[in-house]
Design a protein around this motif. Structure first.
Motif, PDB file in Angstrom:
ATOM      1  N   PRO A 411      35.548  99.498  61.419  1.00  0.00           N
ATOM      2  CA  PRO A 411      36.359  99.761  61.288  1.00  0.00           C
ATOM      3  C   PRO A 411      36.756 100.777  60.573  1.00  0.00           C
ATOM      4  O   PRO A 411      35.835 100.688  59.357  1.00  0.00           O
ATOM      5  N   LEU A 412      37.335 101.895  60.953  1.00  0.00           N
ATOM      6  CA  LEU A 412      37.729 103.033  60.362  1.00  0.00           C
ATOM      7  C   LEU A 412      39.253 103.544  59.987  1.00  0.00           C
ATOM      8  O   LEU A 412      39.986 103.693  61.579  1.00  0.00           O
ATOM      9  N   ARG A 413      39.734 103.679  59.145  1.00  0.00           N
ATOM     10  CA  ARG A 413      41.180 104.084  59.053  1.00  0.00           C
ATOM     11  C   ARG A 413      41.387 105.334  58.997  1.00  0.00           C
ATOM     12  O   ARG A 413      40.763 106.185  58.614  1.00  0.00           O
ATOM     13  N   GLY A 414      42.333 105.981  59.701  1.00  0.00           N
ATOM     14  CA  GLY A 414      42.767 107.411  60.584  1.00  0.00           C
ATOM     15  C   GLY A 414      44.023 107.306  59.936  1.00  0.00           C
ATOM     16  O   GLY A 414      44.481 106.829  59.942  1.00  0.00           O
ATOM     17  N   HIS A 415      44.265 108.754  59.756  1.00  0.00           N
ATOM     18  CA  HIS A 415      45.570 109.475  58.921  1.00  0.00           C
ATOM     19  C   HIS A 415      45.896 110.433  60.023  1.00  0.00           C
ATOM     20  O   HIS A 415      44.929 111.415  61.035  1.00  0.00           O
ATOM     21  N   MET A 416      46.635 110.799  61.078  1.00  0.00           N
ATOM     22  CA  MET A 416      47.355 111.743  61.346  1.00  0.00           C
ATOM     23  C   MET A 416      49.035 111.929  60.509  1.00  0.00           C
ATOM     24  O   MET A 416      49.756 111.714  59.976  1.00  0.00           O
ATOM     25  N   GLY A 521      37.365 102.135  66.129  1.00  0.00           N
ATOM     26  CA  GLY A 521      36.010 101.706  65.507  1.00  0.00           C
ATOM     27  C   GLY A 521      35.052 102.284  66.179  1.00  0.00           C
ATOM     28  O   GLY A 521      34.751 103.051  66.774  1.00  0.00           O
ATOM     29  N   TYR A 522      33.936 102.061  65.132  1.00  0.00           N
ATOM     30  CA  TYR A 522      32.655 103.083  65.265  1.00  0.00           C
ATOM     31  C   TYR A 522      31.557 102.049  65.274  1.00  0.00           C
ATOM     32  O   TYR A 522      31.521 100.730  64.690  1.00  0.00           O
ATOM     33  N   PHE A 545      34.891 103.250  69.459  1.00  0.00           N
ATOM     34  CA  PHE A 545      35.257 103.872  70.823  1.00  0.00           C
ATOM     35  C   PHE A 545      34.806 105.945  69.741  1.00  0.00           C
ATOM     36  O   PHE A 545      34.110 106.656  70.068  1.00  0.00           O
ATOM     37  N   GLN A 546      34.383 105.770  68.628  1.00  0.00           N
ATOM     38  CA  GLN A 546      33.781 106.587  67.574  1.00  0.00           C
ATOM     39  C   GLN A 546      35.440 107.886  67.510  1.00  0.00           C
ATOM     40  O   GLN A 546      35.171 108.696  67.080  1.00  0.00           O
ATOM     41  N   GLY A 547      36.519 107.094  67.133  1.00  0.00           N
ATOM     42  CA  GLY A 547      37.690 108.029  67.234  1.00  0.00           C
ATOM     43  C   GLY A 547      37.320 108.845  68.833  1.00  0.00           C
ATOM     44  O   GLY A 547      38.277 109.939  68.168  1.00  0.00           O
ATOM     45  N   ASN A 548      36.759 108.732  69.411  1.00  0.00           N
ATOM     46  CA  ASN A 548      37.026 109.683  70.716  1.00  0.00           C
ATOM     47  C   ASN A 548      37.290 109.263  72.317  1.00  0.00           C
ATOM     48  O   ASN A 548      36.249 108.926  73.017  1.00  0.00           O
ATOM     49  N   GLY A 549      37.536 108.264  71.799  1.00  0.00           N
ATOM     50  CA  GLY A 549      38.269 106.902  73.158  1.00  0.00           C
ATOM     51  C   GLY A 549      38.892 108.102  74.186  1.00  0.00           C
ATOM     52  O   GLY A 549      38.665 107.210  75.634  1.00  0.00           O
ATOM     53  N   MET A 550      40.055 108.914  73.814  1.00  0.00           N
ATOM     54  CA  MET A 550      40.763 109.736  75.437  1.00  0.00           C
ATOM     55  C   MET A 550      39.178 110.331  76.275  1.00  0.00           C
ATOM     56  O   MET A 550      40.468 110.404  76.998  1.00  0.00           O
ATOM     57  N   VAL A 551      38.211 110.618  75.282  1.00  0.00           N
ATOM     58  CA  VAL A 551      37.603 110.884  77.017  1.00  0.00           C
ATOM     59  C   VAL A 551      35.871 110.323  76.845  1.00  0.00           C
ATOM     60  O   VAL A 551      35.259 110.399  77.300  1.00  0.00           O
ATOM     61  N   LEU A 552      36.390 108.877  76.651  1.00  0.00           N
ATOM     62  CA  LEU A 552      35.769 107.785  77.086  1.00  0.00           C
ATOM     63  C   LEU A 552      36.276 106.700  77.437  1.00  0.00           C
ATOM     64  O   LEU A 552      35.635 106.137  79.029  1.00  0.00           O
ATOM     65  N   CYS A 553      37.405 106.043  77.264  1.00  0.00           N
ATOM     66  CA  CYS A 553      37.586 104.718  77.375  1.00  0.00           C
ATOM     67  C   CYS A 553      38.213 104.669  78.438  1.00  0.00           C
ATOM     68  O   CYS A 553      38.124 103.691  79.179  1.00  0.00           O
ATOM     69  N   PHE A 591      24.539  99.966  59.251  1.00  0.00           N
ATOM     70  CA  PHE A 591      25.773 100.860  59.912  1.00  0.00           C
ATOM     71  C   PHE A 591      25.597 102.016  58.464  1.00  0.00           C
ATOM     72  O   PHE A 591      25.853 101.436  57.552  1.00  0.00           O
ATOM     73  N   ARG A 592      25.331 103.261  59.035  1.00  0.00           N
ATOM     74  CA  ARG A 592      25.632 103.917  57.949  1.00  0.00           C
ATOM     75  C   ARG A 592      26.583 105.350  57.257  1.00  0.00           C
ATOM     76  O   ARG A 592      26.680 105.774  57.309  1.00  0.00           O
ATOM     77  N   GLY A 593      27.496 105.218  59.157  1.00  0.00           N
ATOM     78  CA  GLY A 593      28.478 106.119  58.812  1.00  0.00           C
ATOM     79  C   GLY A 593      29.008 106.479  59.813  1.00  0.00           C
ATOM     80  O   GLY A 593      28.359 106.444  61.205  1.00  0.00           O
ATOM     81  N   LYS A 594      29.676 107.732  59.872  1.00  0.00           N
ATOM     82  CA  LYS A 594      30.055 108.741  61.515  1.00  0.00           C
ATOM     83  C   LYS A 594      28.799 109.796  61.501  1.00  0.00           C
ATOM     84  O   LYS A 594      28.262 109.850  60.623  1.00  0.00           O
ATOM     85  N   LEU A 595      28.149 109.809  62.690  1.00  0.00           N
ATOM     86  CA  LEU A 595      27.018 110.828  63.091  1.00  0.00           C
ATOM     87  C   LEU A 595      27.664 111.625  63.490  1.00  0.00           C
ATOM     88  O   LEU A 595      28.942 112.124  63.518  1.00  0.00           O
ATOM     89  N   HIS A 596      26.754 112.726  63.524  1.00  0.00           N
ATOM     90  CA  HIS A 596      26.484 114.324  64.384  1.00  0.00           C
ATOM     91  C   HIS A 596      28.008 115.063  63.732  1.00  0.00           C
ATOM     92  O   HIS A 596      28.046 116.155  64.488  1.00  0.00           O
ATOM     93  N   SER A 597      27.970 114.421  62.720  1.00  0.00           N
ATOM     94  CA  SER A 597      29.060 115.545  61.405  1.00  0.00           C
ATOM     95  C   SER A 597      28.567 116.561  60.198  1.00  0.00           C
ATOM     96  O   SER A 597      29.230 117.569  60.571  1.00  0.00           O
TER      97      SER A 597
END
Length: 610
Positions: A411-416, A521-522, A545-553, A591-597
């Motif tokens: 899990p990763l908690r995100g803020h909006m 979830g990552y 879905f790596q925080g990208n679910g709206m273009v995956l799910c 697990f190492r954290g977020k990728l591609h950033s």
């Protein structure tokens, strides 16, 4: 040859193959500054091929090259030396197993005897710091997610709540069902709809721990944005061109499909389609973007709609977008909507087809039925349900129900935040969505379209990378009942920071309208996990879905239903990436954290010099 009065120490390790946690690079830069100051007291520097601070300081070594110290720091940074062994000072934390240190660019220096202990101390501290950072990430990944918390923060989208928020199709929990789905976000709801939208569908029971669509889908920014170029180079390297192209096209097709579905089924969800811009504040990120876009156009073809990208320079970026201080920007197709309204609209359709939806029914435990008939038992506070097939659409909470996935889906908690626009921004609202790309991460911003509630409001999220330890404590955190003050304050401040004087004055009612959190979830390899769980008959998963679910799910759900129905594999393989399929080897990655950033420092430097 060296004299016996001179000593050897590790000075600077420029580049690590493990580049998935950005704290390593900040630590590296700080370490370099300290070492540079130390060595400026020496008249010369010898670069040697191998060394170990544990070995005798008087031991002689064959120097490869001698360079004079001068003000041009690139002399040191550009030296390439073959891989060297690590000091035994760090053997207790086993760094080789915690950060994969291959193809190092390591500089060994000759320091005056009076200074060598300082160098040894700093280098040992630096290597221990690498171990501690990686160990900390492992520790965060090992935290059990538990159930979704009661009384979470209320998102912008959930005020007011949907008519389905507390929906229970039947007063009592059904005792049996053909297919049971856990999770009522966009994944679980899309799976339910696809299963029921076929001739003679099976019975489907959908359980939600809290109110309907109260998880990540109801808490995101509503951004249908692919940003496929950010991972395209990595995907070509790791998966090959064909698979990289499949991933890019799936994301693009999902973005288009979700808006088309809303339009065709008249779901009122503030659906908007247009352009987005990624605004760059880091040269390495901009250079990488240019290379990635060139590769996408080459592999997909210039005329492929998923390859439509346009770069703007800094001057054009400020003129077109009102953003000050950038290096340039990249425009491409995207959209926005209220994911909460979309999912509740989708569930309305599924309910018409026979779905049994049970909100506020947390699943405490799942167990395989061992009576020879197969299936799964699902235990809740309201009773037990038996299902022939069980589907987990639980994303960051998945390990709570299936423990072997602890540390596999993290899990990763995100803020909006939702913010009122400044007086200097267009009265009709901004005409596109945004991301602000800096060295280690990004923020994303979605203006609310005309005709929507609070039209012109700015939704902006992210900010974790600016928190202490680059947001390390947000990993493994599933408490969405609270907000981190540091991240909230940063998000509130950054809108004016990005627009500068073009922001104007704050709204008289204040900039911040609402702030909230949600849990994503990552996975270790950066891809969704889709399909039957290995060695578990009739247990299926669609998560991570790596925080990208709206273009995956939406399309992943369609693929999962094809797997559940055992449809034509050849047809599924035509469009669905193999990298997204559940496989036992994917559960073994650490697990190492977020990728591609992040752009590696050496890569960035070489590109800018080229």
């Amino acid at each position: 040859m060296m004299e016996s009065t001179e000593a050897v120490a590790i000075v600077y390790s420029e580049y690590f193959s493990y580049h998935k946690h950005t704290s390593l690079f900040r630590a590296a830069n700080l370490f370099e500054e300290m070492i540079w100051t130390l060595l400026c007291t020496s008249p010369s520097l010898e670069v040697i091929s191998r060394g170990d601070v544990q070995k005798s300081c008087s031991e002689t070594r064959e120097p490869l090259k001698k360079i004079e110290l001068c003000e041009n720091r690139s002399l040191i940074r550009k030296e390439k030396v073959r891989e060297v062994g690590l000091s035994q000072h760090t053997s207790r934390c086993n760094p080789a197993s915690r950060w994969e240190a291959t193809a190092h660019q390591v500089i060994l220096a000759i320091a005056p005897p009076s200074r060598v202990l300082d160098v040894i101390f700093l280098s040992t501290f630096f290597l221990f710091e690498h171990c501690n950072i990686s160990a900390a990430m492992e520790e965060r990944a090992s935290i059990p997610p538990g159930l979704p918390r009661s009384n979470p923060t209320v998102s912008y989208w959930q005020d007011p709540p949907s008519h389905l928020a507390n929906h229970r199709t039947t007063i009592d929990l059904p005792k049996t069902t053909d297919i049971l789905i856990i999770g009522s976000g966009i994944t679980g709801s899309s799976i339910a709809y696809n299963i029921l939208n076929q001739p003679s569908p099976p019975s489907v029971l959908l359980l939600e721990a809290r109110t309907t669509c109260s998880g990540a889908t109801g808490r995101n920014g509503g951004h249908t944005k692919c940003a496929s170029y950010r991972e395209f180079l990595d995907n070509i390297r790791d998966l090959g061109e064909e698979e990289a192209a499949k991933i890019t096209r799936l994301q693009y097709n999902t973005m288009r499909a979700i808006h088309a579905f809303a339009r065709d089924h008249r779901i009122q969800c503030d659906s908007w389609q247009g352009d987005t811009v990624d605004v760059f504040y880091d040269q390495g990120q901009l250079d990488k973007a240019r290379k990635a876009v060139a590769e996408i156009k080459r592999v997909l073809g210039e005329k492929d709609p998923a390859a439509r990208y346009i770069f703007y320079d800094a001057e054009e970026t400020e003129r077109k977008l009102l953003l000050q201080g950038s290096l340039g920007s990249l425009q491409y197709e995207a959209g926005s909507l209220s994911a909460y309204k979309f999912v509740t609209g989708l569930l309305d359709l599924a309910l018409e087809q026979g779905l049994n939806l049970q909100s506020e029914t947390p699943v405490l435990k799942i167990a395989k039925i061992e009576d020879g008939q197969g299936g799964w038992i699902v235990q809740t506070p309201r009773g037990v349900a038996r299902a022939q097939k069980l589907i987990l659409a639980t994303n960051g909470y998945t390990a709570h129900l299936y423990r072997p996935l602890q540390g596999v889906i993290v899990p990763l908690r995100g803020h909006m935040t939702a913010q009122r626009p400044g007086s200097g921004l267009p009265k009709e609202g901004l005409d596109r969505t945004y991301s602000f790309i800096y060295d280690s991460n990004y923020e994303y911003m979605i203006p609310r379209p005309q005709g929507s509630k609070f039209a012109g409001d700015i939704m902006i999220g992210g900010g974790a990378a600016k928190a202490p330890n680059e947001g390390l404590l947000e990993w493994g955190e599933t408490d969405d009942t609270i907000i981190d003050d540091f991240i909230r304050n940063y998000l509130e401040d950054c809108t004016k920071m990005y627009f500068g004087t073009n922001w104007g004055e704050d709204d008289p009612e204040g900039r911040l309208r609402k702030a909230w959190t949600g849990v994503m979830g990552y996975s270790a390899d950066g891809f969704p996990l889709t399909g039957q769980v290995p060695n578990e008959d009739e247990l299926y998963l669609a998560a991570s879905f790596q925080g990208n679910g709206m273009v995956l799910c939406f399309e992943v759900a369609r693929a999962l239903v094809a797997m559940v129905n055992e449809e034509d594999e050849q047809e599924l393989n035509r469009w669905f990436p193999k990298a997204f399929r559940m496989a036992s080897e994917r559960t073994k990655h650490k697990f190492r954290g977020k990728l591609h950033s992040k752009v590696a420092p050496m890569d960035s430097e070489l590109k800018s010099q080229g």
